[in-house]
Scaffold this active site. Sequence first.
Site, PDB file in Angstrom:
ATOM      1  N   CYS A  42      28.596  32.802  44.774  1.00  0.00           N
ATOM      2  CA  CYS A  42      29.937  32.286  44.517  1.00  0.00           C
ATOM      3  C   CYS A  42      30.927  32.918  45.503  1.00  0.00           C
ATOM      4  O   CYS A  42      30.745  34.047  45.941  1.00  0.00           O
ATOM      5  CB  CYS A  42      30.353  32.612  43.082  1.00  0.00           C
ATOM      6  SG  CYS A  42      31.984  31.941  42.649  1.00  0.00           S
ATOM      7  N   ASP A  44      33.731  34.000  44.844  1.00  0.00           N
ATOM      8  CA  ASP A  44      34.547  34.991  44.130  1.00  0.00           C
ATOM      9  C   ASP A  44      34.614  36.328  44.886  1.00  0.00           C
ATOM     10  O   ASP A  44      33.582  36.883  45.262  1.00  0.00           O
ATOM     11  CB  ASP A  44      33.959  35.203  42.725  1.00  0.00           C
ATOM     12  CG  ASP A  44      34.917  35.949  41.815  1.00  0.00           C
ATOM     13  OD1 ASP A  44      35.309  37.079  42.164  1.00  0.00           O
ATOM     14  OD2 ASP A  44      35.265  35.411  40.753  1.00  0.00           O
ATOM     15  N   ARG A  46      35.084  39.182  43.961  1.00  0.00           N
ATOM     16  CA  ARG A  46      34.529  40.351  43.272  1.00  0.00           C
ATOM     17  C   ARG A  46      33.008  40.443  43.355  1.00  0.00           C
ATOM     18  O   ARG A  46      32.395  41.353  42.790  1.00  0.00           O
ATOM     19  CB  ARG A  46      34.968  40.337  41.802  1.00  0.00           C
ATOM     20  CG  ARG A  46      36.475  40.405  41.613  1.00  0.00           C
ATOM     21  CD  ARG A  46      36.874  39.989  40.223  1.00  0.00           C
ATOM     22  NE  ARG A  46      36.547  38.586  39.958  1.00  0.00           N
ATOM     23  CZ  ARG A  46      36.736  37.978  38.797  1.00  0.00           C
ATOM     24  NH1 ARG A  46      37.234  38.657  37.792  1.00  0.00           N
ATOM     25  NH2 ARG A  46      36.434  36.698  38.650  1.00  0.00           N
ATOM     26  N   HIS A  98      27.613  34.545  38.524  1.00  0.00           N
ATOM     27  CA  HIS A  98      28.180  35.766  37.946  1.00  0.00           C
ATOM     28  C   HIS A  98      28.908  35.449  36.648  1.00  0.00           C
ATOM     29  O   HIS A  98      29.463  34.357  36.486  1.00  0.00           O
ATOM     30  CB  HIS A  98      29.126  36.444  38.938  1.00  0.00           C
ATOM     31  CG  HIS A  98      30.340  35.628  39.261  1.00  0.00           C
ATOM     32  ND1 HIS A  98      31.546  35.814  38.628  1.00  0.00           N
ATOM     33  CD2 HIS A  98      30.528  34.592  40.126  1.00  0.00           C
ATOM     34  CE1 HIS A  98      32.426  34.952  39.119  1.00  0.00           C
ATOM     35  NE2 HIS A  98      31.836  34.195  40.020  1.00  0.00           N
ATOM     36  N   CYS A 101      32.603  33.359  35.664  1.00  0.00           N
ATOM     37  CA  CYS A 101      32.884  32.563  36.876  1.00  0.00           C
ATOM     38  C   CYS A 101      34.035  31.564  36.628  1.00  0.00           C
ATOM     39  O   CYS A 101      33.980  30.746  35.706  1.00  0.00           O
ATOM     40  CB  CYS A 101      31.624  31.809  37.291  1.00  0.00           C
ATOM     41  SG  CYS A 101      31.831  30.876  38.826  1.00  0.00           S
TER      42      CYS A 101
HETATM   43 CO    CO Z   1      32.491  32.297  40.494  1.00  0.00          CO
END
Ligand code: CO
Length: 210
Positions: A42, A44, A46, A98, A101
Site C-alpha cells: 500500500c 500508506d 506508515r 496493513h 488501511c
Molecule cells: Co493502506
Amino acid sequence: MEDKIKLMLSNRAWAKEKLDVDSDYFTNLAKDQEPDYLWIGCSDSRVPANEIIGAQPGELFVHRNIANLVVHTDLNLLSVLEYAVTHLGVKHIIVCGHTGCGGVKASMTQTNFDLLNKWLRNLKDIYFHHRSEIDQIENEIDRVNKLVEINVIEQVNNLVKTSVVQKAWMHRQGPKIHGWVYDMQTGLLNSVIELNHESPIDETYRFDNL
Ligand code: CO
C-alpha cells in the site's frame, strides 16, 4: 527549515553514512540489480516496504498503490510484474496489506470520492462478495481488518490469474507468492496465504498454451 531542504540534508547525511562504511557502496550498487523479492504494498506512508523488513537497497523491487491492488488492466502494475518475474527472475512476490488501511475503510462507506471511486470499486466488489462474513463482525476496526485480510488473499489470487505468473510457474517453478498483513499496532507482519507452482489454478483462469 524548509521541508525540501531538510530532505536534501537527510539525503547527504545518509549517503555519507553509507560511504563511511564502504567507500565503493554506490559504485557497486550502480552496476546492476538482482533483487529476490517483488513487493506489492500500500502507498500508506506508515508502511515503508524496505524499512519494515530491514531490506537494503538492491534487495526489493517495489510497486505500491492504494490498498495494494493487483488490477488486471493496470498497465503500471503489469509492467512491474512482467519485469520483476520475467527479466529479474524474482524468487518471491509479496502482497502486503496493513491493518487500518484507509483505502479499505473508504470502500466500506457510502462516501463519494470522485475519481478514487474507480479504484475503490475493486475493493467494493470484494466487500460485496464477502459481506455476510464481514458484517457479522461486531467491532468496526475488526470488520475493516477482515476485509484487509480478504483483500490480500484476493490480490494474491489475481497474481495467479496472470499469464506472467503462470508462465514462470510452468518454466521455472517460481516465484512463490506470499500474502502478508502488517499490523500497525505491533509493527509485525502476519502471513495469511502462500502459493507456489504446485497450487491449483481454477480452469477458468488457467492458460494451457504457455
Ligand atoms: Co493502506
